[in-house]
Design an enzyme around this catalytic site. Sequence first.
Site, PDB file in Angstrom:
ATOM      1  N   GLY B 217       0.825  -1.201   0.000  1.00 44.26           N
ATOM      2  CA  GLY B 217       0.000   0.000   0.000  1.00 44.26           C
ATOM      3  C   GLY B 217       0.862   1.253   0.000  1.00 44.26           C
ATOM      4  O   GLY B 217       1.947   1.288  -0.591  1.00 44.26           O
ATOM      5  N   SER B 218       0.398   2.257   0.722  1.00 43.62           N
ATOM      6  CA  SER B 218       1.035   3.565   0.630  1.00 43.62           C
ATOM      7  C   SER B 218       2.437   3.620   1.237  1.00 43.62           C
ATOM      8  O   SER B 218       3.165   4.577   0.996  1.00 43.62           O
ATOM      9  CB  SER B 218       0.159   4.626   1.297  1.00 43.62           C
ATOM     10  N   THR B 219       2.812   2.604   2.035  1.00 45.98           N
ATOM     11  CA  THR B 219       4.193   2.630   2.539  1.00 45.98           C
ATOM     12  C   THR B 219       5.165   2.561   1.370  1.00 45.98           C
ATOM     13  O   THR B 219       6.294   3.027   1.463  1.00 45.98           O
ATOM     14  CB  THR B 219       4.473   1.460   3.504  1.00 45.98           C
ATOM     15  N   LYS B 221       4.987   4.241  -1.195  1.00 47.38           N
ATOM     16  CA  LYS B 221       5.199   5.592  -1.741  1.00 47.38           C
ATOM     17  C   LYS B 221       6.577   6.115  -1.336  1.00 47.38           C
ATOM     18  O   LYS B 221       7.119   7.005  -1.994  1.00 47.38           O
ATOM     19  CB  LYS B 221       4.094   6.537  -1.271  1.00 47.38           C
TER      20      LYS B 221
END
Lengths: 477, 487
Positions: B217-219, B221
């Site tokens: 997920g956004s980790t 990013k």
Amino acid sequence: MATVAPQRTRPGRGTELALLVPALAVGIGAYALVGLGTAGELPPGLLGFAAGLTALAVGVHLVLRWRAPFADPVLLPTAVAINGLGLAMIRRIDVAYAARDRVTDFAGRQMGWTALGMVLAVAVIVLLRDHRTLRRYTYTAMVIGLVLLVLPLVPGLGTEINGARIWIQVFGGSFQPAELAKIVLAIFFAGYLVTNRDTLALAGPKVLGLQLPRLRDLGPILLAWAVALLVLVGERDLGTSLLFFGLFVAMLYLATERLSWVVIGLVLFAGGAALAASTFGHVAARFEAWLHAFDNDVFNASPGGSGQLVRGLFGLASGGLFGTGLGQGRPDLVPFAESDFIVASVGEELGLTGLLAILVCYLILTERGLRTAIGVRDGFGKLLAGGLAFTIAFQSFVVVGGVTRLIPLTGLTMPFLAYGGSSLISNWIVVALLLRISDHARRPADLAPPSNQGSSADDQLTERITVRAPDAPGGAR
Amino acid sequence: MNNPLRRLAAMTIVMFVVLMGGATWVQYVKAPELNNDSRNVRTLYREYDNDRGPIVIGGEPVASSSPVDDSFGYLRSYSAGALYAPATGYYSVIYGRSGIEEAMNTELNGSADSLFYTRIQDLITGRQPQGAAVELTIDPAVQQAAWDALGDQRGAVVAVDPTTGAILAMVSKPSYDPNVLASHDTAAVQDAWASLLADPDDPLVNRAIAGPTYPPGSTFKLVTAAAALESGLTPETPVAAPDELDLPQSSAVLTNYGGSSCSSTGAMTLQDALRISCNTAFGQIGLNLGSDALREQADAFGFDESISVPLAVTPSRFPADGEIDEPQTALAAIGQYDVRATPLEIAMISATIANGGERMTPYLVKSVRSANLTVVDSTEPQVAGRAVSATTAANLTEMMLAVVENGTGTAAQIPGVAVAGKTGTAQTTDDAAPHAWFTGFAPADDPKVAVAVVVENGGDLGNEATGGHVAAPIARAVIEAALGSGS
């Protein structure tokens, strides 16, 4: 036929006494090590064990001094060493079973059998002054031998243990008559063959360069073959059948010097075994367990699987070159570690080194027996000593070969080593007979006892050559 | 008759030579194979009848063997039960070994090459041979804090020392009690094993390193941002942040979490995009960079790499060249599509940033001590490689500080401690709640601990969960424990 020239030999009793020291040390030392290895202290019965074994061995030694001063000096110490080591190993297995809450006293009973065996050996040496006396009982021996062989088939008397019907129930205990039968039959074969060897050696048709005997002389070997097959099928015992037939063929060869008998014997036995394997499930299962021992299905099959064989191999493998040490392995993980698989137990705790040393002991026993056969002057003695010595080698081969998966597993016992009264007693009698014959063989001619009535028939077979002459081809035929 | 007797004698010698050959074959040539046969219980008994060395955590043995009066001789016991199970593993007579028990087996049972001189000493002095002690890098306080904070939720927590790579905590839940499997009561062990296997939550799986790897997920990013910074962007560079990002070659659009808007102007700085975890902005950055640049950066952080700590770690995965097209690249840039990571890998991303861009090799075993307490082996920290420049690392640290200060990760704030972090809320399947992530490190100026937390399917909050709500507080508790400021 030529005999070895009689030569002045020292009686050898001093040598025997000296050899008994290391022989006893092996057994007693092993017994002490079992205690140290399992409980960390000397076993409680060590002194009694040492005293008992020493007394028995020295007792036999003293009787030999008295009644057979020229007997072979190596036979007794070798047998004592193997017997002592076997007792220690069986004691060790008792301890291993006890650790798993299975109370056994195999060692105690085996000690009793050892004492009885050695007493019977003394009796044979004292009572049998001249082995040639036995020749008088050739046909009596045949009857007794065949009866012993088929005794387990008698309903109510024979019992089936673990699928093989080779035991009989007497005096509340079980007894394997085949073990005694091998001695009695060796006497019969020796007596019969020494009389008929000339006929059996006559040349018949020649096939593929092999000089076959006359067809009409095939009767005896066919009879022996039939009996062997009967034992194989009726008692489900490949081992006894193999031993009986192997003994006969070996002695037939000794008597006739004809290789063709060996070939015929091998062909007959192979044919019979193949026939049995295709007809009877238990024989086929033995072959299956041998050929495909490591297949999971065969390994797990019960009964008739290879589980015991493979567990024995695991035991041997874990022993490696030098073994785990007495009391340090897990011989109890192999079924019948004290009897059929004692070789695996020994191999595990004493390693390849120990197992090879023991095999050398058996080889010594065999070769000293064959040496006796070469040395003795009468044909009956030669055949009897040769046959008995061969049984030791053959039995070792069948047992160790079976345990190491060289050949299919059979139900024979390792002489002197394995737990079992019938086997131990029989083998002590074998050694006693060999001692008696060797006394005759090694005794200088001028000290030889006067020939008795029974030996007169041997005279034609016994050459009195006193010069060392090369074997003359066909000289004595 | 002497000639056949001599031939018979020769034949018996041959027979015995054959027997000796057979014995040698079994006891020497075939012995190793026979000893390793799975049906050979003898090897098992010898293995288990062994004064096995302890596994030590924080100076205390957490797995140790004590003599018992049965055929195995020694019983393995685990003083903290399920707490350290993912690290220690189990040691079962029936089902073998796992974890450190397996990976360090030869040291623990004393047969390792490194213990050769110890064995020689034992032989000479006659001392009973004893296995070596294996000391782990785990900090009991950090482990306990992570264990407690995760509570009954399914998930994993990993904490590492960013400067060395030493693993300080490795929690996986649900866990199991290795004592049950180490028991010598075979029936009970079989029952326990069957119920552990039947459990749909797979308690035997170490989710921290070897589970069914998670979409990060956004980790992820952080990786995309790192690639962007390395390509020349700065935290202040404006990036497009539309409400909906049209994915090329398809009719699909990428939206933000909950369909919200990142920016009224449709653009924002890179730092702000990370702070509020703007999907469309990072999707566009991913499209600009391309899948190769993303993969290169991910691999520099340790993706697609097989390591063992010495427990085998499942390689985290970025889709290979040819497995990914443009719209998928946009999804991968926000840690979706086929990107998969272990919690350890995510923790290593934070640790690498904390360590100025230099990635250390993670390790679990601190030292091996023989029974006489001599250190026979100890792990030296090793640099695995440089993932980003020191400048990029410093920029990423600033951006991650903003995430915790006034972004999605405020729940990880600790008074007086500068915590850098990144949240993640990873979509799984359409009908399951997303996984909640948090990764970060602290203190930002002198990093002592880097952490990654994943809570499967939102944990207690289910569909309402975000990384910020569910995972960040757990990370805070772990960081507090690691900094010694936990209450």
